[in-house]
Scaffold this motif. Structure first.
Motif, PDB file in Angstrom:
ATOM      1  N   LYS A 197      -2.600  -2.573  -0.744  1.00 31.86           N
ATOM      2  CA  LYS A 197      -1.256  -2.729  -1.303  1.00 31.86           C
ATOM      3  C   LYS A 197      -0.902  -1.495  -2.120  1.00 31.86           C
ATOM      4  N   MET A 198       0.262  -0.922  -1.814  1.00 32.99           N
ATOM      5  CA  MET A 198       0.736   0.246  -2.548  1.00 32.99           C
ATOM      6  C   MET A 198       1.671  -0.226  -3.660  1.00 32.99           C
ATOM      7  N   VAL A 199       1.359   0.158  -4.890  1.00 32.19           N
ATOM      8  CA  VAL A 199       2.173  -0.211  -6.049  1.00 32.19           C
ATOM      9  C   VAL A 199       2.762   1.059  -6.640  1.00 32.19           C
ATOM     10  N   HIS A 200       4.087   1.166  -6.610  1.00 30.78           N
ATOM     11  CA  HIS A 200       4.750   2.369  -7.106  1.00 30.78           C
ATOM     12  C   HIS A 200       5.268   2.118  -8.516  1.00 30.78           C
ATOM     13  N   ILE A 201       4.842   2.949  -9.469  1.00 32.83           N
ATOM     14  CA  ILE A 201       5.244   2.792 -10.864  1.00 32.83           C
ATOM     15  C   ILE A 201       5.946   4.068 -11.319  1.00 32.83           C
ATOM     16  N   PRO A 202       7.271   4.047 -11.446  1.00 36.99           N
ATOM     17  CA  PRO A 202       7.983   5.232 -11.944  1.00 36.99           C
ATOM     18  C   PRO A 202       7.548   5.559 -13.367  1.00 36.99           C
ATOM     19  N   GLY A 203       7.372   6.839 -13.619  1.00 37.07           N
ATOM     20  CA  GLY A 203       6.928   7.275 -14.941  1.00 37.07           C
ATOM     21  C   GLY A 203       5.480   7.711 -14.910  1.00 37.07           C
ATOM     22  N   GLY A 204       5.153   8.612 -15.803  1.00 40.72           N
ATOM     23  CA  GLY A 204       3.790   9.126 -15.845  1.00 40.72           C
ATOM     24  C   GLY A 204       3.597  10.236 -14.833  1.00 40.72           C
ATOM     25  N   ARG A 205       2.390  10.748 -14.790  1.00 42.74           N
ATOM     26  CA  ARG A 205       2.062  11.840 -13.872  1.00 42.74           C
ATOM     27  C   ARG A 205       1.345  11.300 -12.655  1.00 42.74           C
ATOM     28  N   ILE A 206       1.501  12.016 -11.551  1.00 43.82           N
ATOM     29  CA  ILE A 206       0.877  11.564 -10.305  1.00 43.82           C
ATOM     30  C   ILE A 206      -0.649  11.581 -10.424  1.00 43.82           C
ATOM     31  N   GLU A 207      -1.165  12.440 -11.305  1.00 45.81           N
ATOM     32  CA  GLU A 207      -2.614  12.495 -11.520  1.00 45.81           C
ATOM     33  C   GLU A 207      -3.151  11.205 -12.137  1.00 45.81           C
ATOM     34  N   GLU A 208      -2.265  10.393 -12.736  1.00 50.47           N
ATOM     35  CA  GLU A 208      -2.679   9.140 -13.363  1.00 50.47           C
ATOM     36  C   GLU A 208      -2.817   8.008 -12.341  1.00 50.47           C
ATOM     37  N   SER A 209      -2.511   8.285 -11.085  1.00 50.56           N
ATOM     38  CA  SER A 209      -2.658   7.278 -10.036  1.00 50.56           C
ATOM     39  C   SER A 209      -4.110   6.837  -9.945  1.00 50.56           C
ATOM     40  N   SER A 210      -4.319   5.585  -9.534  1.00 50.41           N
ATOM     41  CA  SER A 210      -5.676   5.048  -9.516  1.00 50.41           C
ATOM     42  C   SER A 210      -5.814   3.982  -8.435  1.00 50.41           C
ATOM     43  N   GLU A 338     -14.598 -25.150  -4.566  1.00 48.00           N
ATOM     44  CA  GLU A 338     -14.929 -24.072  -3.627  1.00 48.00           C
ATOM     45  C   GLU A 338     -13.688 -23.382  -3.045  1.00 48.00           C
ATOM     46  N   ASP A 339     -12.506 -23.934  -3.313  1.00 47.91           N
ATOM     47  CA  ASP A 339     -11.264 -23.302  -2.855  1.00 47.91           C
ATOM     48  C   ASP A 339     -10.808 -22.188  -3.790  1.00 47.91           C
ATOM     49  N   LEU A 340     -11.427 -22.096  -4.951  1.00 51.01           N
ATOM     50  CA  LEU A 340     -11.001 -21.115  -5.947  1.00 51.01           C
ATOM     51  C   LEU A 340     -11.609 -19.746  -5.658  1.00 51.01           C
ATOM     52  N   GLY A 341     -10.880 -18.721  -6.071  1.00 50.88           N
ATOM     53  CA  GLY A 341     -11.389 -17.364  -5.997  1.00 50.88           C
ATOM     54  C   GLY A 341     -11.832 -16.901  -7.368  1.00 50.88           C
ATOM     55  N   SER A 342     -12.351 -15.688  -7.440  1.00 48.96           N
ATOM     56  CA  SER A 342     -12.845 -15.186  -8.720  1.00 48.96           C
ATOM     57  C   SER A 342     -12.488 -13.724  -8.913  1.00 48.96           C
ATOM     58  N   ALA A 343     -12.376 -13.338 -10.181  1.00 49.30           N
ATOM     59  CA  ALA A 343     -12.130 -11.949 -10.559  1.00 49.30           C
ATOM     60  C   ALA A 343     -12.661 -11.754 -11.960  1.00 49.30           C
ATOM     61  N   ALA A 344     -13.100 -10.546 -12.263  1.00 48.93           N
ATOM     62  CA  ALA A 344     -13.636 -10.268 -13.599  1.00 48.93           C
ATOM     63  C   ALA A 344     -12.556 -10.371 -14.652  1.00 48.93           C
ATOM     64  N   LEU A 345     -11.318 -10.002 -14.283  1.00 50.37           N
ATOM     65  CA  LEU A 345     -10.224  -9.996 -15.267  1.00 50.37           C
ATOM     66  C   LEU A 345      -8.883 -10.200 -14.578  1.00 50.37           C
ATOM     67  N   VAL A 346      -8.052 -11.056 -15.168  1.00 49.71           N
ATOM     68  CA  VAL A 346      -6.645 -11.189 -14.786  1.00 49.71           C
ATOM     69  C   VAL A 346      -5.837 -10.975 -16.052  1.00 49.71           C
ATOM     70  N   GLU A 347      -4.965  -9.974 -16.040  1.00 46.79           N
ATOM     71  CA  GLU A 347      -4.290  -9.594 -17.279  1.00 46.79           C
ATOM     72  C   GLU A 347      -2.861  -9.134 -17.006  1.00 46.79           C
ATOM     73  N   GLU A 348      -1.956  -9.567 -17.870  1.00 44.25           N
ATOM     74  CA  GLU A 348      -0.576  -9.079 -17.816  1.00 44.25           C
ATOM     75  C   GLU A 348      -0.466  -7.842 -18.708  1.00 44.25           C
ATOM     76  N   ARG A 349       0.104  -6.762 -18.137  1.00 42.57           N
ATOM     77  CA  ARG A 349       0.231  -5.519 -18.894  1.00 42.57           C
ATOM     78  C   ARG A 349       1.643  -4.969 -18.778  1.00 42.57           C
ATOM     79  N   ARG A 350       2.033  -4.278 -19.810  1.00 48.58           N
ATOM     80  CA  ARG A 350       3.319  -3.595 -19.786  1.00 48.58           C
ATOM     81  C   ARG A 350       3.163  -2.287 -19.034  1.00 48.58           C
ATOM     82  N   VAL A 351       4.043  -2.063 -18.075  1.00 48.07           N
ATOM     83  CA  VAL A 351       4.016  -0.844 -17.277  1.00 48.07           C
ATOM     84  C   VAL A 351       5.341  -0.132 -17.482  1.00 48.07           C
ATOM     85  N   GLY A 352       5.281   1.089 -18.002  1.00 49.61           N
ATOM     86  CA  GLY A 352       6.517   1.775 -18.322  1.00 49.61           C
ATOM     87  C   GLY A 352       7.122   1.210 -19.602  1.00 49.61           C
TER      88      GLY A 352
END
Length: 377
Positions: A197-210, A338-352
């Motif tokens: 999935k490609m997530v485009h976030i206006p703002g910041g430098r392209i080097e900050e892509s991850s 057993e229908d559940l999935g798992s992740a180390a972290l789920v977090e809401e963050r401010r972007v921009g």
């Protein structure tokens, strides 16, 4: 259109010209060769950039064949077919557009010489088909497996990225591309990019892509009372809704006394409470819902410390399933642990400055990932 004598009558617009035979073939091939020639000098390590100026005066500087051909104003139908060759190459591979156009131009150039020798076009086409089959056979013998060669993969990525106007972050983007491809290769999906999935976030430098080994959703918590961050997340993916369905257009409910209205609302709340209790019983602490989550359900989920997001796109739900290992569930009452999935972290963050996003991170053996791209525009 045929006249009375049986001779075709062709009606053309005023100023139009009609050509046929070898002269028409020559003109069409000439147009295609002109398109190939326009991008030929951009090829290779010493390829030159082109400056393209559109009708409004905006300038574009690039040596990417697909970009050049997309910006050119072409009317000849055969030349447009050459542009379609580049477009198909770009859509399928993402690179090699200039090479594809140059080869097409050279094939037409050689075909023109054969036409001058009165070789029929059908014979030429058949010969090219045989040559294509032979070329594929030779290429398969020449091919080498580079899936385990990190340095070679990085070189391939750098070659593809050059000319796209992102050379200032060439190494960073190359590394992200290789890491993303290696993370999902071999998993389901016709193309690798279906699991990225490609997530485009206006703002910041392209080097900050991850790269995020999980999924990033352009969503925020359904209620501000819900926790913003959940560690060791147990994730439920709901295809349905956590609100009472509206009645049909012809359905009516008549309530004559105030106490009946209170009982009716209590009955509704009881149904929602049973559904939320069923979610809690499985150990889920994160809920992603394809449809709505009602006000009562929001409050009840928040009180139990559950983070929830509603109206999540179905495509995102499928990618979450691949990333977290969760199963899509239609009926809450049939939910199993057993229908559940798992992740180390789920977090809401401010972007921009204003936008909020939910990051699902640290998915073990993720079969779908996200690439987060920053840019000034």
């Amino acid at each position: 259109m045929a006249g009375l004598s049986g001779v075709p009558v062709i009606i053309l617009k005023e100023g139009s010209e009609r050509e046929s035979g070898k002269n028409a073939q020559h003109r069409n091939i000439l147009a295609a060769k002109a398109v190939a020639e326009a991008v030929r000098t951009t090829l290779g390590p010493k390829g030159m950039d082109k400056m393209l100026i559109d009708g409004s005066g905006d300038a574009t500087i690039t040596n990417d064949g697909a970009t050049i051909l997309r910006e050119m104003d072409i009317e000849n139908p055969v030349a447009k077919m050459i542009v379609e060759v580049a477009k198909a190459q770009d859509d399928e591979i993402g690179d090699g557009t200039t090479t594809a156009v140059i080869i097409a131009g050279k094939l037409l150039e050689k075909a023109e010489a054969l036409l001058e020798q009165d070789v029929h076009p059908t014979v030429i086409v058949q010969g090219y088909k045989q040559a294509a089959a032979k070329a594929q056979e030779v290429l398969k013998k020449m091919a080498i497996d580079v899936s385990g060669d990190q340095e070679m993969l990085l070189k391939i990525a750098r070659t593809s990225i050059r000319g796209k106007g992102t050379e200032m972050a060439l190494d960073r983007l190359s590394q992200i591309s290789v890491d993303a491809a290696r993370a999902v290769v071999g998993f389901e999906g016709k193309d690798i990019e279906e699991n990225i999935k490609m997530v485009h976030i206006p703002g910041g430098r392209i080097e900050e892509s991850s790269i995020n080994y999980g999924i990033v959703l352009e969503k925020e918590r359904t209620s501000p009372q819900m926790p913003k961050s959940i560690k060791n997340a147990r994730i439920m993916l709901l295809e349905g809704t956590l609100e009472l369905k509206k009645l049909g257009t012809d359905a009516k409910i008549t309530i004559t006394e105030a106490k009946n209205l209170s009982s009716f609302k209590e009955g509704e709340e009881k149904i929602i409470k049973e559904q939320v209790d069923a979610i809690i019983a499985t150990g889920a602490n994160v809920v992603f819902c394809e449809k709505g989550i009602g006000v009562f359900a929001q409050g009840y989920l928040a009180n139990r410390g559950i983070l929830a997001a509603r109206r999540v796109k179905r495509e995102d739900l499928k990618m979450l399933a691949l990333a977290t290992g969760a199963k899509l569930v239609g009926d809450v009452m049939q939910l199993r642990p057993e229908d559940l999935g798992s992740a180390a972290l789920v977090e809401e963050r401010r972007v921009g400055k204003e936008k909020q996003m939910i990051f699902v991170e640290g998915c073990e053996k993720a079969r779908a990932i996200s690439i987060i791209l920053h840019g000034v525009s």
